[in-house]
Design a protein around this motif. Structure first.
Motif, PDB file in Angstrom:
ATOM      1  N   LYS A   1      -3.602  -0.068   0.202  1.00 26.71           N
ATOM      2  CA  LYS A   1      -3.068  -1.045   1.154  1.00 26.71           C
ATOM      3  C   LYS A   1      -4.145  -1.440   2.168  1.00 26.71           C
ATOM      4  CE  LYS A   1       0.898  -1.740   4.129  1.00 26.71           C
ATOM      5  NZ  LYS A   1       1.348  -1.009   5.308  1.00 26.71           N
ATOM      6  N   LYS A   2      -4.847  -0.436   2.690  1.00 29.81           N
ATOM      7  CA  LYS A   2      -5.899  -0.724   3.674  1.00 29.81           C
ATOM      8  C   LYS A   2      -7.024  -1.544   3.046  1.00 29.81           C
ATOM      9  CE  LYS A   2      -5.308   3.478   6.447  1.00 29.81           C
ATOM     10  NZ  LYS A   2      -5.892   4.814   6.633  1.00 29.81           N
TER      11      LYS A   2
ATOM     12  N   PHE B   1      -1.768   5.308  -2.224  1.00 24.71           N
ATOM     13  CA  PHE B   1      -1.300   3.936  -1.965  1.00 24.71           C
ATOM     14  C   PHE B   1      -1.734   3.441  -0.599  1.00 24.71           C
ATOM     15  CE2 PHE B   1       1.773   5.356  -5.201  1.00 24.71           C
ATOM     16  CZ  PHE B   1       1.575   4.350  -6.133  1.00 24.71           C
ATOM     17  N   GLU B   2      -1.776   4.389   0.380  1.00 17.45           N
ATOM     18  CA  GLU B   2      -2.163   3.977   1.734  1.00 17.45           C
ATOM     19  C   GLU B   2      -3.591   3.421   1.730  1.00 17.45           C
ATOM     20  OE1 GLU B   2      -1.810   6.989   0.488  1.00 17.45           O
ATOM     21  OE2 GLU B   2      -2.548   8.612   1.773  1.00 17.45           O
ATOM     22  N   THR B   3      -4.448   3.992   0.910  1.00 13.20           N
ATOM     23  CA  THR B   3      -5.826   3.489   0.838  1.00 13.20           C
ATOM     24  C   THR B   3      -5.858   2.114   0.183  1.00 13.20           C
ATOM     25  OG1 THR B   3      -6.518   5.779   0.525  1.00 13.20           O
ATOM     26  CG2 THR B   3      -8.162   4.074   0.103  1.00 13.20           C
TER      27      THR B   3
ATOM     28  N   GLY C   1      -4.196  -8.106  -2.219  1.00  9.17           N
ATOM     29  CA  GLY C   1      -3.799  -6.700  -2.170  1.00  9.17           C
ATOM     30  C   GLY C   1      -2.328  -6.533  -1.864  1.00  9.17           C
ATOM     31  N   GLU C   2      -1.547  -7.625  -1.958  1.00 10.67           N
ATOM     32  CA  GLU C   2      -0.109  -7.507  -1.694  1.00 10.67           C
ATOM     33  C   GLU C   2       0.601  -6.899  -2.900  1.00 10.67           C
ATOM     34  OE1 GLU C   2      -0.357 -11.553   1.001  1.00 10.67           O
ATOM     35  OE2 GLU C   2       0.606 -11.616  -0.972  1.00 10.67           O
ATOM     36  N   LYS C   3       0.013  -7.127  -4.070  1.00 13.53           N
ATOM     37  CA  LYS C   3       0.579  -6.538  -5.287  1.00 13.53           C
ATOM     38  C   LYS C   3      -0.549  -5.874  -6.065  1.00 13.53           C
ATOM     39  CE  LYS C   3       4.630  -9.385  -5.777  1.00 13.53           C
ATOM     40  NZ  LYS C   3       5.299 -10.483  -6.471  1.00 13.53           N
ATOM     41  N   VAL C   4      -0.156  -4.928  -6.929  1.00 13.01           N
ATOM     42  CA  VAL C   4      -1.153  -4.230  -7.720  1.00 13.01           C
ATOM     43  C   VAL C   4      -1.055  -4.706  -9.164  1.00 13.01           C
ATOM     44  CG1 VAL C   4      -1.988  -1.983  -8.494  1.00 13.01           C
ATOM     45  CG2 VAL C   4      -1.046  -2.236  -6.202  1.00 13.01           C
TER      46      VAL C   4
ATOM     47  N   GLY D   1      -6.690  -3.663   0.751  1.00  8.90           N
ATOM     48  CA  GLY D   1      -6.171  -5.027   0.650  1.00  8.90           C
ATOM     49  C   GLY D   1      -6.236  -5.751   1.982  1.00  8.90           C
ATOM     50  N   GLN D   2      -5.947  -5.014   3.065  1.00 13.69           N
ATOM     51  CA  GLN D   2      -5.905  -5.665   4.390  1.00 13.69           C
ATOM     52  C   GLN D   2      -7.260  -6.229   4.799  1.00 13.69           C
ATOM     53  OE1 GLN D   2      -4.295  -2.381   6.563  1.00 13.69           O
ATOM     54  NE2 GLN D   2      -2.171  -3.053   6.305  1.00 13.69           N
TER      55      GLN D   2
END
Lengths: 262, 343, 388
Positions: free
Chosen positions: C43-44, C39-41, C117-120, C46-47
């Motif tokens: 999120k990144k 998930f951390e990937t 990338g705020e939601k999947v 998405g950023q």
């Protein structure tokens, strides 16, 4: 606060192969990347911008083949970039670039802080930032590892022997940033697309200035002449140190000193 | 020792003469370490001496500091024909403004052909600013010098991509030609104990420093460098013997500790520190394999290392085939000696 | 003709490759071993805008088009097939379905947070009795006033267990079947009745999540109908075409990695007194591999260009998926052979790649289905309608 970042390009070392026997550098892929230390300088500027209102302006450290690295800097978060073009610019060395950049800084209306990489990945030269400080008559701090700014002052961490020391200076000041000092951020995808397509707000952030409007042709005359290349002897593997333990230790120490220059 | 013998001894001392009225010459600005002249400065004087003899020029040393006049002798003995000393409490530690002012005044008066600095923290800063102030070219990190006799220009080689190859450059038009000299690149000069001279003292007007040292940066740590980007790696293997020695060597060289699978199995290192095609491949400037036998999986993972030094007791160990220098020895015995030799 | 990547695409690849090598590759073995979604990937990703790489900026996307999306998938596929799968399910079918068929309002409400990338997102279709035969689904949606009530169970849902916005296909008129009887709905994971069931324990892409989703009287408002009522199957086919192309791009990355490993190993491994590079049998393997990789690369980016220039591409997308998955499997199999015992160990990425590659011949339409699509397109040009 205005922060100017001076940055340049370098051939991606992954795309080159040095053939010592042939005495040639083979360029398999002519791909340029941002000078790593300059990229750290950009990161330092962007971190200041994260903390306080600041405008980050990007200038080239050397004659560029194109404006690609400036676009990268804009995509990563710089507000404005100036591409310098003009006859006679292609041969400019660091001395000439320092004069040209000093004029560009003046035309921008000055700055509070100028950041650039402390050394280049390819030629290992660190003089540009310091020459620019001299051309502007500014103080400098070399090889910074971390920066902290307030409205009129700057705190810099730099290496001092085996440890690190904090230095303080009044603005404006020129700081060269050590390669590897900061983990640089990635560009922002949408900004990257926009700056390459020339669309959106960021497209207007890239300007081109003619060097001739900044300095006269004499100022661009380089002092440095390239006279050729030299290649180290072909690598000879399997060499054994001779002698007793002490002699072996000495040869190892000598070899390490040559490699590391302790 | 009786007086007549002393007279005899003194008579052998060679009083060094320098050019009248200045003009030209190769100048070396001294770096100091631990109250003495830095080896790089002596090496620079040696290099300058060779060039000066071809040019028919004199070599001068410049000392800046507080209470440093006595060090002039070391510069004479290394080959300087003349020495200038700026001795002032304001010069006790490096202060860019005052150092630059002293040197700029001196060189404006003396019009050197070339000025050499050590490629040290201080030398790098002074050379770049002085070069810009005086309109001179600068070549940094010089490792070899030759003379272009037509233009009396110094041709300097400097490493590219960390020493993959070297560029040769010169600044034939402008004077002075500024150079910084890489420590260890030039041979230490012959020290002639009979040479001596009388240094000239320089006036010093202290300037207010714009950058002030606040103190030590407590708690500051640079960002960690992942193994695959490390510049110097000291790696241990099954035959390393005493792992503490490996760690000490890494600390002495400013390198990262790693190892092969054997070192991991021995509990010396974590999985993330294993150098092996199956774990991490590395590309440092220097790779020290201490007690690593070196199978293909390990050796392929260090293929990109620029210099490999191997220490292993077994002369048949495959690591020796890829090493640039191999020591057939028990690491436990040779490491203490190596540490000593490095000090 | 111009086969150059533009400076925009070169810059984009540089950015993505750096991200992939710094952030994705170091986790690849770990997420495979632990069977966890990175998930951390995500999120990144998405950023920096990559979770919406191909969508217009007005919907929070990056605006890099299909070319950009293929570059992303190739570079992710080169270092970690699991991450490429998570991203592909999110962008290529989850968000893509809303982008292709959503109303302006749906795009604002659902596509925008997905692209940022705020939601999947996820797209759920497969059921226990409906895989390749997608029209055989049994999940039902019944209209009740202004809402639809969805009932049924979906299997093998990539990202299903954590996706917040899920596009689901359900039968709205059993009498019409695929032509007019199936409708797509946008379901939010916090709608009552939406449940996550069993997680599959897979052979490969273990860093992606594949789970059962149970819809138990999930009430969905009328405005969440995606596209027209009854046209869900057509929507789905369009979305899948895009997904097939980018799966081919991910396979290209996998094959490229296999080639890179093989070349490196052949340069260093000595047997019978010479490096493998000097053995003709290894040279042939590498030459074949490299040729197939280049052929696939040309196909993938040509189709991406066709998508970006609005040309028909259905048949070629099927080729990308079918050929890409087989090139990747072959290349990785060859790489394993070249590496010998090393390739067979779990410490080396070939073993993982070997397991990961196999699914690409199955999901997003089996390669048999792709061949049917390709053949039926060919025969249609000659006036023959092949019978199912």
């Amino acid at each position: 606060m205005r922060v100017i970042v001076v940055l340049g390009h370098v051939l991606d070392p992954r795309g080159i192969a040095v053939n010592r026997r042939a005495g040639r550098v083979f360029i398999n892929r002519r791909e340029y990347i941002l000078q790593p230390a300059d990229r750290c300088a950009l990161e330092a500027a962007l971190r200041i911008k994260d903390e306080m209102p600041a405008e980050v302006v990007v200038l080239p450290r050397s004659p560029l083949p194109d404006d690609d690295v400036l676009r990268q800097a804009l995509a990563t978060g710089a507000d404005r970039a100036v591409y310098l073009a003009g006859d006679g610019l292609a041969a400019a060395d660091d001395a000439a670039m320092a004069r040209l950049l000093a004029a560009a800084v003046e035309r921008l209306g000055g700055a509070d802080l100028i950041l650039t990489g402390a050394t280049t990945l390819d030629t290992g030269q660190g003089q540009l930032g310091l020459r620019l400080a001299e051309a502007l008559g500014w103080p400098h701090v070399a090889d910074a590892w971390a920066l902290k700014t307030s409205d009129d002052r700057l705190e810099v961490v730099r290496q001092e022997g085996a440890g690190y020391a904090v230095l303080e200076a009044a603005l404006p000041v020129m700081v060269t940033v050590a390669p590897g000092a900061l983990e640089p951020r990635y560009p922002d995808g949408a900004r990257l697309i926009n700056i390459y397509r020339g669309q959106g707000e960021v497209a207007a952030a890239l300007e081109t200035w003619d060097a001739a409007d900044l300095v006269d042709a004499d100022a661009l005359q380089p002092l440095l002449e390239r006279r050729g290349q030299e290649f180290p002897p072909e690598r000879e593997r399997g060499v054994r140190a001779s002698g007793g333990l002490e002699e072996m230790a000495r040869s190892a120490a000598d070899a390490l000193r040559r490699q590391v220059r302790v | 020792m009786d007086a007549s013998y002393l007279d005899l001894l003194m008579a052998q001392q060679e009083e060094v003469a320098e050019a009248e009225g200045g003009g030209g010459g190769i100048w070396v600005v001294a770096d100091l370490v631990d109250g003495g002249v830095a080896p790089v400065t002596l090496e620079a004087i040696g290099a300058a001496r060779n060039l000066a003899d071809s040019l028919g020029a004199y070599v001068y040393g410049v000392l800046l500091g507080d209470g440093v006049a006595d060090l002039a002798l070391a510069l004479y003995q290394a080959g300087a024909d003349g020495v200038r000393v700026a001795d002032h409490p304001a010069l006790a530690s490096f202060a860019a403004e005052t150092y630059l002012a002293v040197l700029a005044d001196l060189f404006a008066a003396e019009q050197p052909e070339a000025v050499l600095f050590g490629a040290t923290d201080m030398g790098q800063q002074l050379a770049a600013r002085l070069a810009q102030r005086m309109g001179g070219g600068l070549i940094e990190h010089t490792v070899a010098l030759s003379l272009d006799e037509a233009t009396r220009a110094l041709q300097a080689s400097f490493p590219v991509y960390g020493g993959e190859y070297f560029e040769i450059a010169a600044c034939p038009q402008a004077r002075p030609q500024f150079l910084t000299v890489e420590p260890g690149a030039f041979a230490a000069p012959f020290i002639d104990p009979y040479r001596q001279g009388s240094p000239t003292m320089l006036d010093v007007t202290p300037l207010e420093p714009a950058v002030r040292r606040v103190g030590e940066a407590d708690g500051f740590a640079p960002p960690p460098v992942p193994l695959n980007r490390a510049r110097l790696i000291v790696a241990a293997g099954r035959q390393a013997g005493d792992f503490a020695l490996v760690e000490r060597l890494a600390a002495a060289l400013g390198g990262q500790v790693a190892g092969d699978r054997g070192a991991r199995d021995a509990g010396w290192i974590e999985s993330g520190q294993v150098v092996d095609l199956r774990s991490a491949t590395v590309a440092p400037d220097v790779y020290l394999a201490v007690g690593i036998r070196g199978d293909t999986f390990h050796n392929a993972a260090i293929e990109q290392a620029r210099f490999i030094l191997a220490i292993h007791p077994d002369p048949q160990a495959p690591i020796f085939e890829v090493a640039d220098l191999g020591l057939e020895a028990d690491p436990q015995q040779v490491l203490p000696l190596l540490l000593q030799a490095l000090e | 003709m111009d086969f150059h990547f533009s400076s925009e695409h070169v810059a984009l690849r540089r950015m993505i490759r750096e991200f992939a090598e710094n952030e994705v590759e170091p986790l690849a073995a770990e997420i495979d071993r632990e069977g966890r979604v990175p998930f951390e990937t995500l999120k990144k990703l998405g950023q920096i805008g990559l979770m919406g790489v191909c969508f217009p900026q007005e919907y929070g996307g990056m605006g890099a088009g299909e070319m950009g999306y293929c570059i992303l998938m190739e570079e992710l596929g080169r270092v970690c097939t699991s991450t490429a799968t998570n991203v592909g399910a999110h962008i290529g079918i989850g968000a893509m379905s809303i982008y292709l068929d959503g109303t302006e309002e749906q795009k604002r409400k659902y596509l925008t947070p997905l692209a940022r990338g705020e939601k999947v997102g996820a797209f759920v279709l497969t059921e226990a009795d409906a895989g390749s035969d997608a029209a055989a689904i049994r999940t039902r949606a019944v209209r009740e006033g202004d809402s639809w009530i969805i009932d049924g169970t979906k299997t093998f849902n990539t990202n299903g267990s954590f996706a917040e916005i899920v596009t689901v296909l359900a039968v709205t008129d059993p009498t019409l079947g695929a032509r007019g009887g199936i409708t797509a709905f946008i379901v939010e994971s916090d709608m009552p009745g939406f449940q996550v069931g069993t997680h599959e324990n897979k052979m490969g892409i273990r860093g992606s999540s594949t789970a059962e989703l149970i819809f138990e009287e999930v009430r969905v408002p009328q405005e969440n109908v995606l596209g027209k009522v009854g046209e869900g199957f057509v929507s789905f086919m369009k979305t899948l075409d895009m997904g097939r192309l980018t799966l081919g791009a991910a396979c290209l990355g996998g094959a490229q990695a296999a080639l890179e490993w093989s070349v490196r190993w052949a340069r260093t491994r000595c047997q019978f007194g010479a490096e493998l590079a000097h053995k003709q049998e290894v040279q042939w393997m590498i030459a074949n591999m490299a040729t197939e990789v280049e052929a696939l690369r040309s196909l993938v980016y040509r189709v991406a260009w066709m998508v970006d220039t609005a040309q028909p591409f259905t048949q070629l997308a099927a080729m990308c998926k079918m050929y890409g998955s087989e090139v990747a499997s072959r290349a990785i199999d060859t790489a394993l052979q070249i590496h010998g015992g090393l390739g067979f160990t779990r410490d080396f990425p070939i073993e993982r790649a070997f397991r990961d590659a196999r699914i690409a011949e199955i999901f997003e339409g089996t390669n048999e289905v792709q061949r049917i699509v390709i053949a039926s397109n060919i025969f249609r040009e000659h006036g023959v309608r092949i019978r199912p």
